[in-house]
Scaffold this active site. Structure first.
Site, PDB file in Angstrom:
ATOM      1  CB  SER A  62      -0.843   0.215   1.317  1.00 37.26           C
ATOM      2  OG  SER A  62       0.000   0.278   2.333  1.00 37.26           O
ATOM      3  CG  ASN A  88      -3.661  -3.331  14.078  1.00 37.51           C
ATOM      4  OD1 ASN A  88      -3.055  -3.414  12.954  1.00 37.51           O
ATOM      5  ND2 ASN A  88      -4.196  -4.407  14.584  1.00 37.51           N
ATOM      6  CB  THR A 146     -39.507  27.219  -7.857  1.00 39.31           C
ATOM      7  OG1 THR A 146     -40.680  27.786  -8.677  1.00 39.31           O
ATOM      8  CG2 THR A 146     -39.252  28.174  -6.616  1.00 39.31           C
ATOM      9  CG  HIS A 147     -40.753  23.757 -10.078  1.00 37.64           C
ATOM     10  ND1 HIS A 147     -40.943  22.408  -9.770  1.00 37.64           N
ATOM     11  CD2 HIS A 147     -41.384  24.443  -9.313  1.00 37.64           C
ATOM     12  CE1 HIS A 147     -41.900  22.519  -8.737  1.00 37.64           C
ATOM     13  NE2 HIS A 147     -41.987  23.721  -8.348  1.00 37.64           N
ATOM     14  CB  SER A 165     -14.465  23.784 -29.334  1.00 41.62           C
ATOM     15  OG  SER A 165     -14.310  22.880 -30.370  1.00 41.62           O
ATOM     16  CE  LYS A 184     -19.325  25.041 -27.362  1.00 48.59           C
ATOM     17  NZ  LYS A 184     -19.419  23.737 -27.762  1.00 48.59           N
ATOM     18  CG  ASN A 242     -16.731  24.587 -24.413  1.00 51.78           C
ATOM     19  OD1 ASN A 242     -17.886  25.060 -25.082  1.00 51.78           O
ATOM     20  ND2 ASN A 242     -15.999  23.877 -25.223  1.00 51.78           N
ATOM     21  CD  GLU A 248     -18.853  21.773 -19.442  1.00 50.12           C
ATOM     22  OE1 GLU A 248     -19.237  20.604 -20.072  1.00 50.12           O
ATOM     23  OE2 GLU A 248     -18.199  22.561 -19.870  1.00 50.12           O
ATOM     24  CE1 TYR A 304      -5.815  -2.093  10.182  1.00 50.69           C
ATOM     25  CE2 TYR A 304      -5.616  -4.501  10.142  1.00 50.69           C
ATOM     26  CZ  TYR A 304      -5.429  -3.422   9.589  1.00 50.69           C
ATOM     27  OH  TYR A 304      -4.772  -3.086   8.355  1.00 50.69           O
ATOM     28  CD  GLN A 334      -2.878  -2.134   3.159  1.00 45.71           C
ATOM     29  OE1 GLN A 334      -2.358  -2.359   4.195  1.00 45.71           O
ATOM     30  NE2 GLN A 334      -2.675  -2.606   2.053  1.00 45.71           N
ATOM     31  CE  LYS A 377      -3.721   3.824   5.151  1.00 45.10           C
ATOM     32  NZ  LYS A 377      -4.473   2.624   5.594  1.00 45.10           N
TER      33      LYS A 377
END
Ligand code: ARG
Length: 490
Positions: free
Chosen positions: A52, A139, A184-185, A306, A312, A314, A319, A346, A351, A354
């Protein structure tokens, strides 16, 4: 039938048994502090699964801090010689610098950051390194490292969210008088000021910061002294270690302390919810910068082009703020699923915490900082916003409340204005252009002054309850946040 067939198939395809008498390591010096197989070397396939260090190397600073505090306490309690502790602390400083400089060579056989640190320490101070681990297990060590990491992560995320709040409040102060429809909506509903809208996001981020402070507070306890699961026979001074690490106290149950990952889960939740808030702000950047809305233009430095379409511009920043939230939610779910159903105490499954844990706060910092930059440098188009208020439809409720103020039950008022709105629509006329006489036709309590309802600024001025978008109320909220953000500046 099917089940037994599957079982048989599984048996046929059973993987080869691991061979424990594998390759020999060259010389004792390079031998791991023996984590691996019970006799001889671990099979390379087990090593590959267990390693790890590629992830938990990120915990080296916390690991070394913890070890320095631990060995210093051991010396103070007479468990190790004082001179040894001094040498170990100094050598650990060096190990830290080597980690920081990327000079530590990772060895899969050493599994994790704890063993890498201890091994390097051994190379630097020889046998003295062996004193360090008294009364400690990996541990409680990893539990401590993660708690220290969570504390720092909460602070980093908090500071970034505060920077974004400052950008929103600053732009809000500039746009106290800019009005636009609140939605709203995603349908135009009622007028609000741009300041009020931006402050709505500031409130949500404020709750995120409160949550992070709570997570930090619960994480700031030392599990050291819990050992592998049942403490130690050595007379450790747990409080002293905790104090040396700047922690508020010690955990109260050794089994719980080595198996609980609540701090990590809570951090991930706080980060996921913050990321969700950032995604909502991101979505508005995307919407508002469309030609269709036209409420906002991003500075060139915060927009992308783009590779194909020259026209474009963007809003990738918005996003990506939306997209990152997906990962944050996934990481939270991944960790909850890992911890679910684990027996005390444990288990090596832990592990797996992480990956989700280590990147969570950084993702929030990156996103919040980019969004703050975009907000800071964007142009808001007050004319387009005001235009979007249309011709009175957003003020229909005001006309209904006009009647309520004159003693009409709200439901009756609502219906009368509903008829007026339908009439206006049917005749292709804006609601604001109906005449006083026409209004009278929809309800006898309407007088000439109903026409004043269709002044959006007047409507805002009359909304001065706490939390409402009236200009005095919004100015107060801006001042409150300006003060809070000044005081809590890090
Ligand atoms: N790398 C391990 C982890 O993160 C450290 C604890 C190992 N403990 C053990 N009993 N094998 O969980």
């Amino acid at each position: 039938m099917l089940a037994s067939r599957l079982r048989m198939r599984a048996k046929e395809k059973a993987p080869p048994q691991p061979r424990f008498a594998g390759r020999r390591n060259s010389g004792d010096k390079a031998k791991p502090v023996s984590r691996a197989a019970l006799a001889g070397e671990a099979d390379p396939r087990l090593v590959a699964l267990s390693v790890s260090i590629q992830d938990d190397a990120a915990l080296y600073a916390e690991d070394i801090r913890g070890s320095q505090a631990h060995v210093t306490m051991l010396a103070a309690r007479g468990i190790v010689p004082k001179a040894v502790a001094r040498r170990v602390v100094a050598a650990l400083d060096r190990v830290r610098a080597e980690f920081a400089a990327g000079k530590i060579r990772f060895d899969p056989a050493l599994e994790d950051v704890h063993t890498h640190v201890e091994r390097r320490l051994g190379e630097l101070v020889g046998k003295d390194a062996g004193y360090l681990h008294a009364g400690r297990s990996r541990n409680d060590q990893v539990a401590l490292d993660e708690r220290l990491f969570v504390v720092a992560a909460c602070e980093r995320a908090d500071a970034a969210l505060a920077r974004l709040q400052r950008a929103l409040v600053r732009r809000g102060r500039e746009h106290e008088r800019t009005i636009l429809p609140g939605y709203t909506h995603l349908q135009r509903a009622q007028p609000v000021s741009l300041a009020h809208h931006l402050l709505a996001h500031v409130e949500a981020l404020g709750r995120d910061r409160e949550r992070l402070a709570e997570v930090r507070r619960r994480a700031a306890l030392s599990p050291l002294g819990s050992g592998a699961l049942a403490g130690t026979t050595l007379p450790l001074d747990r409080e002293a270690t905790a104090a040396a690490l700047g922690l508020a106290g010690v955990t109260q149950n050794s089994l719980d302390a080595v198996s609980d990952r609540d701090s990590a889960v809570e951090l991930l939740f706080a980060c996921a919810l913050a990321a969700v808030h950032l995604s909502r702000l991101g979505e508005e950047i995307v919407l508002w910068t469309t030609k269709e809305f036209g409420f906002m233009t991003l500075a060139d430095a915060f927009a992308t082009g783009s590779s194909l379409m020259p026209q474009k511009k963007n809003p990738d920043v918005g996003e990506l703020a939306r997209g990152r939230a997906g990962r944050a939610i996934g990481d939270l779910v991944a960790l909850l699923a890992t911890v679910k159903s684990l027996p005390l105490s444990y288990n090596r499954d832990l592990q797996e915490d992480k990956r989700p844990l280590l990147g969570a706060a950084d993702a929030v910092v990156l996103t919040a900082d980019a969004v703050a930059g975009a907000i800071d440098t964007a142009t808001f188009h007050a004319d387009r916003m005001e235009e979007a208020l249309g011709t009175g439809e957003a003020l229909a409720t005001d006309a209904a409340e006009y009647l309520v103020e004159r003693g009409v039950p709200f439901r009756e008022a609502h219906e009368a204005v509903g008829r007026a709105a339908a009439f206006a629509t049917a005749h292709g006329r804006p609601l604001a252009r109906l005449t006083a006489a026409e209004w009278k036709g929809f309800h006898p309590r309407f007088e000439r002054d109903v026409l004043r309802c269709f002044d959006a600024r007047r409507s805002l001025r009359r909304r001065e309850l706490v939390g409402a978008p009236g200009p005095r109320q919004v100015a107060r909220q801006l001042s409150r946040w300006e003060k809070a953000l000044r005081e809590r500046k890090r």
